[in-house]
Design a protein around this motif. Structure first.
Motif, short mmCIF file in Angstrom:
data_model
loop_
_atom_site.label_atom_id
_atom_site.label_comp_id
_atom_site.label_asym_id
_atom_site.label_seq_id
_atom_site.Cartn_x
_atom_site.Cartn_y
_atom_site.Cartn_z
N PHE A 174 13.69 -4.06 -2.45
CA PHE A 174 12.57 -3.64 -3.27
C PHE A 174 12.64 -2.14 -3.55
CE2 PHE A 174 11.35 -7.09 -0.42
CZ PHE A 174 11.04 -8.08 -1.35
N ASN A 175 12.71 -1.80 -4.83
CA ASN A 175 12.75 -0.40 -5.22
C ASN A 175 11.40 0.26 -4.98
OD1 ASN A 175 13.59 2.05 -6.54
ND2 ASN A 175 12.43 1.38 -8.32
N GLU A 176 10.32 -0.40 -5.43
CA GLU A 176 8.98 0.15 -5.24
C GLU A 176 8.03 -0.96 -4.90
OE1 GLU A 176 5.88 3.28 -7.39
OE2 GLU A 176 7.73 2.68 -8.40
N VAL A 177 7.22 -0.76 -3.85
CA VAL A 177 6.26 -1.78 -3.43
C VAL A 177 4.85 -1.19 -3.43
CG1 VAL A 177 8.03 -2.83 -1.95
CG2 VAL A 177 6.33 -1.30 -0.94
N LEU A 178 3.89 -2.09 -3.58
CA LEU A 178 2.48 -1.71 -3.57
C LEU A 178 1.76 -2.48 -2.48
CD1 LEU A 178 -0.09 -0.40 -4.84
CD2 LEU A 178 -0.24 -2.42 -6.32
N ARG A 211 14.48 -2.46 3.59
CA ARG A 211 14.78 -2.98 2.26
C ARG A 211 13.83 -2.43 1.19
NH1 ARG A 211 13.99 -8.42 2.07
NH2 ARG A 211 13.23 -8.77 4.18
N ILE A 212 13.10 -1.37 1.56
CA ILE A 212 12.14 -0.76 0.64
C ILE A 212 12.54 0.69 0.38
CG2 ILE A 212 9.75 0.00 0.37
CD1 ILE A 212 8.90 -2.34 2.13
N ASP A 213 12.54 1.09 -0.90
CA ASP A 213 12.86 2.48 -1.25
C ASP A 213 11.61 3.36 -1.30
OD1 ASP A 213 15.57 1.90 -1.49
OD2 ASP A 213 15.37 1.33 -3.60
N LYS A 214 10.51 2.82 -1.82
CA LYS A 214 9.33 3.64 -2.05
C LYS A 214 8.07 2.78 -1.91
CE LYS A 214 9.27 5.28 -6.15
NZ LYS A 214 9.47 6.06 -7.39
N ILE A 215 7.04 3.33 -1.25
CA ILE A 215 5.79 2.59 -0.99
C ILE A 215 4.61 3.32 -1.62
CG2 ILE A 215 4.18 1.76 0.78
CD1 ILE A 215 6.59 1.67 2.71
N THR A 216 3.75 2.56 -2.30
CA THR A 216 2.46 3.06 -2.76
C THR A 216 1.38 2.22 -2.11
OG1 THR A 216 3.35 3.76 -4.91
CG2 THR A 216 0.97 3.46 -4.76
N ILE A 217 0.37 2.87 -1.56
CA ILE A 217 -0.75 2.15 -0.95
C ILE A 217 -2.03 2.47 -1.72
CG2 ILE A 217 -2.20 1.91 1.10
CD1 ILE A 217 0.27 2.25 2.81
N LEU A 218 -2.68 1.43 -2.20
CA LEU A 218 -3.93 1.54 -2.93
C LEU A 218 -5.06 1.22 -1.96
CD1 LEU A 218 -5.03 1.91 -5.90
CD2 LEU A 218 -5.08 -0.59 -6.02
N ASP A 219 -5.79 2.27 -1.55
CA ASP A 219 -6.81 2.08 -0.52
C ASP A 219 -7.93 3.11 -0.73
OD1 ASP A 219 -8.19 2.11 2.17
OD2 ASP A 219 -6.60 0.67 2.62
N GLU A 222 5.11 9.10 4.65
CA GLU A 222 6.21 8.17 4.82
C GLU A 222 5.84 7.13 5.87
OE1 GLU A 222 9.56 10.48 6.25
OE2 GLU A 222 9.03 9.99 8.31
N ILE A 223 6.51 5.98 5.79
CA ILE A 223 6.37 4.93 6.78
C ILE A 223 7.77 4.58 7.26
CG2 ILE A 223 5.66 2.53 7.21
CD1 ILE A 223 3.58 2.87 5.01
N LEU A 224 8.07 4.96 8.50
CA LEU A 224 9.40 4.74 9.10
C LEU A 224 10.53 5.19 8.18
CD1 LEU A 224 8.93 1.25 10.81
CD2 LEU A 224 8.82 3.50 11.85
N GLY A 225 10.34 6.34 7.56
CA GLY A 225 11.39 6.92 6.74
C GLY A 225 11.31 6.61 5.26
N SER A 226 10.53 5.62 4.86
CA SER A 226 10.37 5.31 3.44
C SER A 226 9.23 6.14 2.86
CB SER A 226 10.05 3.82 3.24
OG SER A 226 11.19 3.04 3.49
N PRO A 227 9.46 6.85 1.75
CA PRO A 227 8.41 7.67 1.15
C PRO A 227 7.17 6.84 0.82
CG PRO A 227 10.52 8.09 0.11
CD PRO A 227 10.73 6.90 1.00
#
Length: 269
Positions: free
Chosen positions: A67-71, A87-95, A105-110
């Motif tokens: 996954f390149n980008e996850v939400l 398996r994740i490159d980038k994380i966005t959290i909507l909260d 970052e979460i365990l190294g993923s931005p």
């Protein structure tokens, strides 16, 4: 129970799904810090206890995907992503909560935090995300159909959404309930199924979970039920066996012997 409310408690309609913007804004104000105020705001004491549940009902069906980008919709500290973080490159959290917005970052993923709009319109591009998770969040939202349609819009073609929701009323949500936020109410199983289908999602997998007896016994012996592989399997089996007994607003003793949540693996074609 008033006549106007009976249709909701009978599971014929979803309370809040057709609210006016003013009603939605009032709901949003009540729920924005609801989860944090139940004890989740203290990160040092917070423990995420659903890893095995997510693996069993969700992640095992997307093992071959990167996954390149996850939400993460309402994902708090983002712990749900840890089993697939490599398996994740980038994380966005909507909260909406101020308590969960400090991490980068979460365990190294931005990781980037974004505040949601009260009306449910998401500030993201079409086809932006390869994976969206919403695990026990939609029942805190009034206009579920619209927010789910926004998830579909933002999901890339071939992308996956993991969705878990309670399918019981969670008691009488018009009155205060211990251990629950002010506005949360479950989503009737027939309605959540209709919503995902009408929006256009392809249901890759559907399963039931959270059998009440499993949680009760696990708590008695000090086991985190859904962080335990064996208990999670037992829960899935009991939920399937007692699926015939599902009722939305459960007031009788025998009605409590049934699964309380549904878990979907959804795909956008």
């Amino acid at each position: 129970m008033s006549e106007n409310m009976s249709k909701y408690f009978l599971g014929k309609e979803l309370y809040g799904d057709e609210f006016s913007l003013e009603e939605i804004e009032d709901w949003y104000e009540d729920e924005a810090e609801g989860y944090a105020n139940l004890g989740a705001s203290d990160k040092a004491k917070y423990k995420y206890i659903y890893d095995e549940l997510n693996k069993w009902h969700g992640f095992k069906y997307i093992l071959k995907k990167n996954f390149n980008e996850v939400l993460g919709v309402g994902s708090a500290y983002g712990h749900e992503f840890e089993p697939i973080i490599n398996r994740i490159d980038k994380i966005t959290i909507l909260d909406p909560s101020e308590s969960f917005s400090n991490a980068t970052e979460i365990l190294g993923s931005p990781c980037k935090y974004v505040k949601p709009n009260a009306d449910g319109n998401m500030p993201f591009d079409d086809y932006q995300f390869d994976l969206i998770t919403s695990l026990g969040v939609m029942h805190h939202i009034p206009n579920v159909s619209h927010v789910m349609s926004e998830c579909y819009r933002c999901l890339n073609k071939g992308g996956v959404m993991l969705l878990r929701e309670p399918i019981i009323s969670m008691g009488d949500w018009t009155k205060p309930r211990k251990g629950l936020t002010r506005r949360e109410r479950g989503i009737p199983i027939n309605i959540i199924g209709r919503i995902v289908r009408d929006i256009g999602f392809d249901i890759k997998h559907e399963s039931l979970c959270f059998f009440p007896l499993v949680m009760m016994l696990s708590n008695k012996v000090g086991v985190a039920a859904y962080d335990n592989y064996i208990v999670t399997m037992a829960d899935a089996l009991l939920s399937r066996v007692f699926s015939w007994n599902i009722k939305y607003h459960r007031t009788k003793f025998h009605e409590k012997f049934a699964p309380t949540s549904i878990y979907y693996v959804l795909e956008k074609q």
